[in-house]
Design a protein around this motif. Sequence first.
Motif, PDB file in Angstrom:
ATOM      1  N   ARG A 233       9.143   1.860  -8.355  1.00  0.00           N
ATOM      2  CA  ARG A 233       8.185   0.983  -7.673  1.00  0.00           C
ATOM      3  C   ARG A 233       8.570  -0.495  -7.747  1.00  0.00           C
ATOM      4  N   ASN A 234       8.745  -1.003  -8.945  1.00  0.00           N
ATOM      5  CA  ASN A 234       9.009  -2.435  -9.061  1.00  0.00           C
ATOM      6  C   ASN A 234      10.383  -2.817  -8.510  1.00  0.00           C
ATOM      7  N   GLY A 235      11.364  -1.928  -8.687  1.00  0.00           N
ATOM      8  CA  GLY A 235      12.674  -2.196  -8.100  1.00  0.00           C
ATOM      9  C   GLY A 235      12.593  -2.276  -6.586  1.00  0.00           C
TER      10      GLY A 235
ATOM     11  N   ASN B 244       0.870  -1.178   0.000  1.00  0.00           N
ATOM     12  CA  ASN B 244       0.000   0.000   0.000  1.00  0.00           C
ATOM     13  C   ASN B 244       0.904   1.224   0.000  1.00  0.00           C
ATOM     14  N   TYR B 245       0.969   1.902  -1.149  1.00  0.00           N
ATOM     15  CA  TYR B 245       1.837   3.073  -1.271  1.00  0.00           C
ATOM     16  C   TYR B 245       1.007   4.317  -1.563  1.00  0.00           C
ATOM     17  N   GLY B 246      -0.251   4.303  -1.117  1.00  0.00           N
ATOM     18  CA  GLY B 246      -1.114   5.452  -1.300  1.00  0.00           C
ATOM     19  C   GLY B 246      -1.814   5.497  -2.633  1.00  0.00           C
TER      20      GLY B 246
ATOM     21  N   PRO C 140       4.026   4.648   3.288  1.00  0.00           N
ATOM     22  CA  PRO C 140       3.474   6.008   3.183  1.00  0.00           C
ATOM     23  C   PRO C 140       4.450   7.003   2.584  1.00  0.00           C
ATOM     24  N   TRP C 141       5.735   6.809   2.807  1.00  0.00           N
ATOM     25  CA  TRP C 141       6.730   7.739   2.259  1.00  0.00           C
ATOM     26  C   TRP C 141       6.774   7.700   0.735  1.00  0.00           C
ATOM     27  N   LEU C 142       6.405   6.543   0.142  1.00  0.00           N
ATOM     28  CA  LEU C 142       6.390   6.461  -1.316  1.00  0.00           C
ATOM     29  C   LEU C 142       5.264   7.326  -1.886  1.00  0.00           C
TER      30      LEU C 142
END
Length: 212
Positions: free
Chosen positions: A105-107, A33-35, A63-65
């Motif tokens: 993201r995927n990395g 969950n990255y917002g 959350p930082w992402l």
Amino acid sequence: MKSVVLLSGGLDSTVSLHQAMEKAEIVLCLHFNYGQKAALQEIASAKKITEHYKVPLKIIDLPWLAEITRTSLVNKELKVPTPSTEQLDGEAARQTAMDVWVPNRNGLFINIAAAFAESMGADAVVTGFNAEEAITFPDNSLPFIESIKKSLSYSTLNKVKVISYTQPMNKIDIVKLARQKNIPIELCWSCYLGGEKPCGKCESCLRLQRAL
């Protein structure tokens, strides 16, 4: 073989989970969950899918992402692009991809999953990439998989591999395989938005509709 599966709740990752189960023991599924605007729906789908397959699920909040992602996939002040079906390929598709890009993201997801895999004695991280989206999303491509696999051979003691059973396939092939294997497509959430039902207009919805 033991595997950790990255499970978004969408079609590609669900098909990859099914394929992985035929070849390995699934020690964990990870959902992030990255917002993202569809977070609640994606989490609900991931839970239903892992309950269906009776495999463990862990949800990780980043959350930082969300704080550093400026694009419309996360930023609530921006509208997600709604291209036409004809715009799913070529230059228009590349622009749409940038409009929903999330930094590394995927990395990031793969490296987190690799840490879990190493700690749990798992051999591989399974991802749900596909060849159709690899044209506009470079972090879905085979060169990306090969590159990050090489880096993990240095950063994990057991040299965790990265596997994507769907990466060589387009959406039509993935849908065909899902139907052949009786994979529960109805449990998946493939929309960029978080409404009561898929919007039917975003790129993700259109690609699935075209394949179906």
